[in-house]
Design a protein around this motif. Sequence first.
Motif, short mmCIF file in Angstrom:
data_model
loop_
_atom_site.label_atom_id
_atom_site.label_comp_id
_atom_site.label_asym_id
_atom_site.label_seq_id
_atom_site.Cartn_x
_atom_site.Cartn_y
_atom_site.Cartn_z
N GLN A 188 0.55 -1.31 -0.07
CA GLN A 188 0.17 -0.19 0.19
C GLN A 188 1.03 0.81 0.08
OE1 GLN A 188 -2.86 -0.30 3.24
NE2 GLN A 188 -3.98 -1.87 2.86
N GLY A 189 1.89 1.18 0.97
CA GLY A 189 2.69 1.85 0.97
C GLY A 189 3.44 2.91 -0.32
N ARG A 216 -0.18 13.79 11.19
CA ARG A 216 0.67 13.18 10.27
C ARG A 216 1.86 14.29 10.34
NH1 ARG A 216 -4.49 10.75 8.52
NH2 ARG A 216 -4.29 8.46 8.56
N GLU A 246 1.07 3.52 9.40
CA GLU A 246 0.66 4.41 8.85
C GLU A 246 2.44 5.11 8.20
OE1 GLU A 246 -0.23 8.69 8.08
OE2 GLU A 246 -1.17 6.75 8.83
N ARG A 249 1.85 2.45 5.66
CA ARG A 249 1.15 1.92 4.23
C ARG A 249 1.05 3.63 3.52
NH1 ARG A 249 -4.29 0.26 7.68
NH2 ARG A 249 -3.83 2.44 9.17
N ASN A 250 0.86 4.65 3.94
CA ASN A 250 0.23 5.76 3.88
C ASN A 250 1.93 7.05 3.38
OD1 ASN A 250 -1.91 5.29 4.26
ND2 ASN A 250 -1.85 6.54 6.33
N TYR A 257 7.81 9.75 3.48
CA TYR A 257 6.29 9.73 4.32
C TYR A 257 5.79 11.92 4.49
CZ TYR A 257 2.83 10.00 8.27
OH TYR A 257 1.51 9.90 8.48
N ALA A 262 -0.21 11.34 2.94
CA ALA A 262 -0.30 10.10 3.30
C ALA A 262 -2.32 10.74 3.90
CB ALA A 262 0.25 10.47 4.93
N LYS A 265 -4.04 9.87 1.22
CA LYS A 265 -4.03 8.06 1.25
C LYS A 265 -5.25 7.51 1.78
CE LYS A 265 0.08 6.82 -1.21
NZ LYS A 265 1.07 5.64 -1.17
N ALA A 266 -4.72 8.22 3.28
CA ALA A 266 -5.75 7.56 3.92
C ALA A 266 -7.34 7.89 4.04
CB ALA A 266 -6.00 8.38 5.99
N ARG A 269 -8.75 5.74 1.00
CA ARG A 269 -9.08 4.01 1.75
C ARG A 269 -10.54 3.94 2.40
NH1 ARG A 269 -4.99 4.06 4.49
NH2 ARG A 269 -2.86 3.52 3.30
#
Length: 541
Positions: A188-189, A216, A246, A249-250, A257, A262, A265-266, A269
Amino acid sequence: MPTTSPFHSLTQSDKNRLTQLITTGLSVRAAAHRIGCNYKHALNFAHHHKLITPTQPPVLPTGAADALITAIKSGASIHAAAMMVGISPSMGYRIASRAGLHTRLTRRQQHIRATARRIDFLYLRLAGIPRAQVCTTLAIEPRQGRDFEKGLTKTRGQRRRFIPTGPDAATYNRLMDALIETCDVIEQGRRAIPALPEGVNPYKPVSSRYLSVSQRAVIADMYREGATKAAIARAVGVHPSTIGRELSRNRTPHGPYRAEGAQLKAAARRLRPKTSKILSNRRLYDYVVEGLRRQWSPQQISGRIRLDFPDDEEMRISHETIYDAFYLDAKGRLKDLGLALPTGRKKRRPRGRPRGGGGIRRFVDEMVLIDDRPDEVAERVMPGHWEGDLILGKNNASAVITLVERVSRFVVLGHLPARHDSVEVTRVLKELVGGIDELIFSSITWDQGSEMAGHKAFSMATDVPVYFCHPGSPWERGTNENTNGRLRRNLPKSSDLSVYSSMDLEMIANIHNNTPRKALGWRTPAEVMAQALADVGSITD
């Protein structure tokens, strides 16, 4: 002009100490480290004064070079051919180079060849071939195949993103993008930041359970400064595992990062509805449908698929996902195919407490209770111990004998076309025992039903003891009770069981004996029973 000594940096005291240490058994490297001198100078000194024996070059076995060359020409790799001949791979590469069968490539040439090899892998994967089969075809290790699929390469002990090189780089990138869309195999990341639909505000607070954009931002700043995950978690007020998920995935597709990416992406999702996994993977869909048609339960399908596809991570599904495909109309289409779950219900029901009951029945002949049954029966150590009962039809007018072996869960059904009194049940039981290998029939456990009034005559005729449960204690023969529940799918309640012939009952038993069971490690009762018969036969021989 005098020639400089190869160990000119050594003083006389160093030479004396080296001589003393090496002659006492210490290695040259350890001796040089102890006195603090140059290792190569110490090694030259030891060779010059013959303090150590020079290492002899390895002796090539007679005919090894010819055998190696022949194996390479027949299609074997240099490494595999060297192992077959019995020499080291490095020596194999030297022999192959001298014979003109191997050319040492530059680092760029090696990278170009690696890109071409990955392209071959991606073409086969996009054709729908399982990863394990592709690895076998291309002679790739399973772990390396997973790296190929995820676009990773292992360098210096760490897995990093593979950067293609050469004229095929664009082709590789195109195939990897296609694999992401069709197989969803990329982490996912490493996926690109999605474009959200119009009207969706990704920065709107949802709940305190989820990370906000400000949190974040703190994570991005502290992570850039090199703070540990535990320190970041303390600053943000969450668990360290939340920070780990975190960051994995993001993060952005290229590694760093960033808070904004991020958050996007969250938010993507959380969008609903989503396509169910069972509908997005055709191979998985076909496997589930075939399992349901074979009367497998969702849990049996979920467990068995790991045995049938051990190396294919795409062929994985939870039994809850299969249930959702039935019970949630918005997610599934399985009911449209006319398929049914084992219970046949249209909705899930909460588990209730089991109903008690059962009266006390005694026989003229003295019973042997389950308390006197050997311990090996309860421990399921040796096969051959069975549990039995009757499945009754409408108005208790018809019945079928069910026998299940405790170790393998193997099922045998007895046909009772007319009566199901003690005389008829005893007769059919004798026929069932006579049709099974006597080595695999050691005892029967039954309840205290009146149909077993002739248990003593049965034991005398077959030499098979019968043990009885306590009154109103069906859990003491739980294997048989569980099996009867499964058989009710084919022998429903309130139906006339006399219409089923012996051949019909044999077909029903075959269905259940070839159904994978969780208690057997998702093997089938037929497979376990066949292994048990083979083991017992080898012991008797």
